[in-house]
Write a protein that holds these residues in place. Structure first.
Motif, PDB file in Angstrom:
ATOM      1  N   LYS A  37       0.894  -1.715   0.068  1.00 29.00           N
ATOM      2  CA  LYS A  37       0.089  -0.144  -0.359  1.00 29.00           C
ATOM      3  C   LYS A  37       0.857   0.940   0.121  1.00 29.00           C
ATOM      4  CE  LYS A  37      -3.622  -2.043   2.519  1.00 29.00           C
ATOM      5  NZ  LYS A  37      -4.130  -2.533   3.675  1.00 29.00           N
ATOM      6  N   GLU A  38       0.106   2.767  -0.185  1.00 31.23           N
ATOM      7  CA  GLU A  38       1.081   4.178  -0.339  1.00 31.23           C
ATOM      8  C   GLU A  38       1.375   3.639   1.174  1.00 31.23           C
ATOM      9  OE1 GLU A  38       0.065   7.855  -1.357  1.00 31.23           O
ATOM     10  OE2 GLU A  38      -1.366   6.699  -2.396  1.00 31.23           O
ATOM     11  N   THR A  39       0.893   3.314   2.204  1.00 37.83           N
ATOM     12  CA  THR A  39       1.630   4.025   2.784  1.00 37.83           C
ATOM     13  C   THR A  39       2.729   3.289   3.723  1.00 37.83           C
ATOM     14  OG1 THR A  39      -0.207   2.709   4.360  1.00 37.83           O
ATOM     15  CG2 THR A  39      -0.914   4.729   4.349  1.00 37.83           C
ATOM     16  N   GLU A  40       2.980   1.584   3.702  1.00 36.74           N
ATOM     17  CA  GLU A  40       3.676   0.842   3.249  1.00 36.74           C
ATOM     18  C   GLU A  40       5.378   1.498   2.540  1.00 36.74           C
ATOM     19  OE1 GLU A  40       2.367  -3.369   4.824  1.00 36.74           O
ATOM     20  OE2 GLU A  40       1.571  -2.487   2.397  1.00 36.74           O
ATOM     21  N   ASP A  46      11.177   5.875   4.263  1.00 38.99           N
ATOM     22  CA  ASP A  46      11.952   6.270   5.447  1.00 38.99           C
ATOM     23  C   ASP A  46      12.933   5.211   6.013  1.00 38.99           C
ATOM     24  OD1 ASP A  46      10.003   8.191   6.029  1.00 38.99           O
ATOM     25  OD2 ASP A  46       8.436   6.958   7.360  1.00 38.99           O
ATOM     26  N   LEU A  47      12.672   3.278   5.621  1.00 32.77           N
ATOM     27  CA  LEU A  47      13.852   2.791   5.756  1.00 32.77           C
ATOM     28  C   LEU A  47      15.246   3.356   4.926  1.00 32.77           C
ATOM     29  CD1 LEU A  47      14.596   0.456   7.021  1.00 32.77           C
ATOM     30  CD2 LEU A  47      13.530  -1.325   5.785  1.00 32.77           C
ATOM     31  N   LEU A  48      14.368   3.331   3.547  1.00 33.15           N
ATOM     32  CA  LEU A  48      16.271   3.919   2.652  1.00 33.15           C
ATOM     33  C   LEU A  48      16.501   4.844   3.072  1.00 33.15           C
ATOM     34  CD1 LEU A  48      14.261   2.953  -0.724  1.00 33.15           C
ATOM     35  CD2 LEU A  48      15.609   1.164   1.130  1.00 33.15           C
ATOM     36  N   ALA A  49      16.019   6.090   3.568  1.00 36.75           N
ATOM     37  CA  ALA A  49      16.950   6.910   4.129  1.00 36.75           C
ATOM     38  C   ALA A  49      17.741   6.534   5.646  1.00 36.75           C
ATOM     39  CB  ALA A  49      15.773   7.814   4.290  1.00 36.75           C
ATOM     40  N   SER A  50      17.161   5.951   6.432  1.00 35.23           N
ATOM     41  CA  SER A  50      18.018   5.692   6.673  1.00 35.23           C
ATOM     42  C   SER A  50      19.226   4.672   7.120  1.00 35.23           C
ATOM     43  CB  SER A  50      17.752   3.842   8.469  1.00 35.23           C
ATOM     44  OG  SER A  50      16.579   4.440   8.359  1.00 35.23           O
ATOM     45  N   GLU A  51      20.370   4.407   7.615  1.00 37.40           N
ATOM     46  CA  GLU A  51      22.236   4.605   8.027  1.00 37.40           C
ATOM     47  C   GLU A  51      22.210   3.118   7.374  1.00 37.40           C
ATOM     48  OE1 GLU A  51      24.339   6.253   6.935  1.00 37.40           O
ATOM     49  OE2 GLU A  51      23.052   7.500   7.067  1.00 37.40           O
ATOM     50  N   ASN A  64      15.428  -2.655  18.045  1.00 33.99           N
ATOM     51  CA  ASN A  64      14.514  -1.932  18.093  1.00 33.99           C
ATOM     52  C   ASN A  64      14.428  -0.637  17.316  1.00 33.99           C
ATOM     53  OD1 ASN A  64      13.056  -3.787  19.216  1.00 33.99           O
ATOM     54  ND2 ASN A  64      13.063  -2.461  21.227  1.00 33.99           N
ATOM     55  N   PRO A  65      13.823  -0.459  15.605  1.00 34.37           N
ATOM     56  CA  PRO A  65      13.838   0.775  15.241  1.00 34.37           C
ATOM     57  C   PRO A  65      12.941   1.843  16.162  1.00 34.37           C
ATOM     58  CG  PRO A  65      12.608  -0.934  14.112  1.00 34.37           C
ATOM     59  CD  PRO A  65      12.747  -1.563  15.593  1.00 34.37           C
ATOM     60  N   PRO A  66      12.896   3.243  15.775  1.00 33.86           N
ATOM     61  CA  PRO A  66      12.291   4.553  15.985  1.00 33.86           C
ATOM     62  C   PRO A  66      11.741   4.502  16.794  1.00 33.86           C
ATOM     63  CG  PRO A  66      13.791   5.303  14.188  1.00 33.86           C
ATOM     64  CD  PRO A  66      14.066   3.528  13.688  1.00 33.86           C
ATOM     65  N   ASN A  67      10.656   3.505  15.179  1.00 32.10           N
ATOM     66  CA  ASN A  67       8.883   4.118  15.425  1.00 32.10           C
ATOM     67  C   ASN A  67       8.237   3.085  15.302  1.00 32.10           C
ATOM     68  OD1 ASN A  67       8.229   3.974  12.456  1.00 32.10           O
ATOM     69  ND2 ASN A  67       9.523   5.551  12.669  1.00 32.10           N
ATOM     70  N   GLN A  68       7.143   2.212  15.071  1.00 33.99           N
ATOM     71  CA  GLN A  68       6.019   1.340  15.269  1.00 33.99           C
ATOM     72  C   GLN A  68       6.043   1.095  13.834  1.00 33.99           C
ATOM     73  OE1 GLN A  68       4.943  -0.841  17.800  1.00 33.99           O
ATOM     74  NE2 GLN A  68       4.375  -2.004  16.278  1.00 33.99           N
ATOM     75  N   HIS A  69       6.536   1.907  12.584  1.00 33.32           N
ATOM     76  CA  HIS A  69       5.456   1.414  10.971  1.00 33.32           C
ATOM     77  C   HIS A  69       6.677   1.222  10.556  1.00 33.32           C
ATOM     78  CE1 HIS A  69       1.878   3.803  11.557  1.00 33.32           C
ATOM     79  NE2 HIS A  69       2.542   5.393  12.079  1.00 33.32           N
TER      80      HIS A  69
END
Length: 90
Positions: A37-40, A46-51, A64-69
């Protein structure tokens, strides 16, 4: 058929900078982008923007990632790896 935006995400996933993440994220997104989905997809961006070390630790070392999403996406990636017998989790 994938659109230009999807192809860019696939390209970015296969060209992370570390071979392990290239394989993990490249395979995952190629197999799943059509059903996301678009939200996913926004969370995936956002994941790809992470190191890379952060992403690797979230996926492989179960940190643990920084947020629930992101946490939900990481769980989906781990499930994908396990379901396809891709052994990067140990």
């Amino acid at each position: 058929m994938k659109n230009e935006f999807q192809n860019k995400l696939i390209y970015r996933s296969w060209h992370r900078g570390t071979k392990e993440l290239d394989l993990i994220l490249g395979n995952f997104i190629e197999d799943n982008i059509s059903d996301m989905k678009e939200t996913e997809i926004k969370v995936y961006e956002d994941l790809l923007a992470s190191e890379d070390p952060e992403i690797y630790n979230w996926i492989v070392k179960s940190e643990n990632p920084p947020n629930q999403h992101l946490d939900n996406l990481i769980k989906k990636i781990r499930y994908y790896l396990e379901s396809n017998n891709i052994d990067v989790l140990n």
